[in-house]
Design an enzyme around this catalytic site. Structure first.
Site, PDB file in Angstrom:
ATOM      1  CG  HIS A 115      -3.264  21.745  11.226  1.00 54.50           C
ATOM      2  ND1 HIS A 115      -1.430  21.124  11.505  1.00 54.50           N
ATOM      3  CD2 HIS A 115      -3.729  21.430   9.693  1.00 54.50           C
ATOM      4  CE1 HIS A 115      -1.534  19.842  10.273  1.00 54.50           C
ATOM      5  NE2 HIS A 115      -2.703  20.135   9.584  1.00 54.50           N
ATOM      6  CG  ASN A 212      13.150  20.835  12.600  1.00 54.82           C
ATOM      7  OD1 ASN A 212      12.314  21.391  13.907  1.00 54.82           O
ATOM      8  ND2 ASN A 212      12.292  19.676  12.768  1.00 54.82           N
TER       9      ASN A 212
END
Ligand code: OAD
Ligand code: ZN
Length: 243
Positions: A115, A212
């Site tokens: 990104h 996570n």
């Protein structure tokens, strides 16, 4: 040590905002996510850059402030040490969705910034030959203009409504299609194409692991293992590095 990397030849790690949470950089989603305050999908859209570039700079000025004040944390450092300790015959690629540059600052070498990087600035005019440059100033008021063509300058990141950079995207696909270990860390995995990457790794026959804070919702069946907790706390034990 749950993940003994010496067993693998082509390792791919995918990281998201959760890896930088302990460095003081807010995640987009999840508890205390930026999304709760701003609709990032709206303000972070490329159409805002075209109409109101001052708003784009305001939003990412906040992130630039956080990046400037932050340091890599244990999660970044473990991943850098992991890469450093590998045998030369092993291939290692760290694909990150983060734009904060903290992986490189921690010492990671083979990093694919999917990104972009918020501390890099480039011209919004694709035909302009201004080279992207590193800049850490905040710039959250007003708009910067290109010295060469007077178009608006922009952070060198992927905005909503934009394609992934083709080179980085191709690099990611190339390593995913024949990896034997794939570990996603600190990512909600709901933003494409990262959500698809685990499928590519699974198809390649890799061991697929998700690390996570929150359980995957909805669960992505391509992940065969899930470890729940903070990346900076779990990674040293999981990889047997730096603890
Ligand atoms: P998100 O903010 O969507 O997800 C971060 C995940 O990290 C959440 O699931 C949190 O539960 C988890 N998390 C929080 N703290 C953690 C910790 N200490 N350890 C481990 N996990 C933790 O971030 P991404 O998945 O990276 O795109 O988001 C993907 C993309 O969405 C971003 O790159 C951004 C946004 O649109 C662009 O900027 C182009
Ligand atoms: Zn220009």
């Amino acid at each position: 040590m749950d993940i003994d990397v010496s067993h693998y030849k082509r390792i791919v790690i995918l990281t998201g905002a959760g890896v930088s949470a302990a460095s003081g950089i807010r995640t987009f989603r999840g508890k205390d996510g930026i999304w709760d305050e701003h609709n990032v999908g709206e303000y972070g859209h490329v159409s805002v850059l075209n109409k109101r570039p001052d708003l784009t700079w305001k939003l990412f000025g906040q992130l630039r402030t956080q990046v400037r004040e932050s340091q890599p944390n244990k999660a970044h450092l473990v991943l850098a040490a992991l890469e450093r300790n590998l045998d030369p015959s092993q291939q290692f690629t760290l694909i990150t969705q983060n734009v904060d540059g903290l992986h490189r600052r921690a010492g990671s070498i083979n990093v694919v910034e999917l990104h972009g990087n918020v501390t890099r600035i480039r011209c919004s005019n694709d035909d302009c030959d201004l080279a992207p440059y590193h800049d850490e100033a905040i710039h959250d008021r007003g708009v910067l203009l290109c010295q060469k063509c007077l178009s608006v300058l922009r952070p060198d990141i992927v905005l909503f409504g934009e394609q992934l950079p083709p080179v980085q995207s191709a690099q990611a696909k190339l390593v995913l299609q024949d990896c034997d270990l794939f570990v996603a860390i600190g990512t909600s995995g709901i933003v494409p194409p990262a959500a698809r990457y685990v499928q590519m790794a699974d198809t390649a026959g890799a061991r697929t692991i998700c690390v996570n804070l929150e359980p995957m919702a909805p669960r992505n069946a391509a992940f065969k293992e899930e470890y729940l907790g903070k990346a900076e706390e779990l990674l040293p034990g999981l990889f047997g590095v730096g603890h």
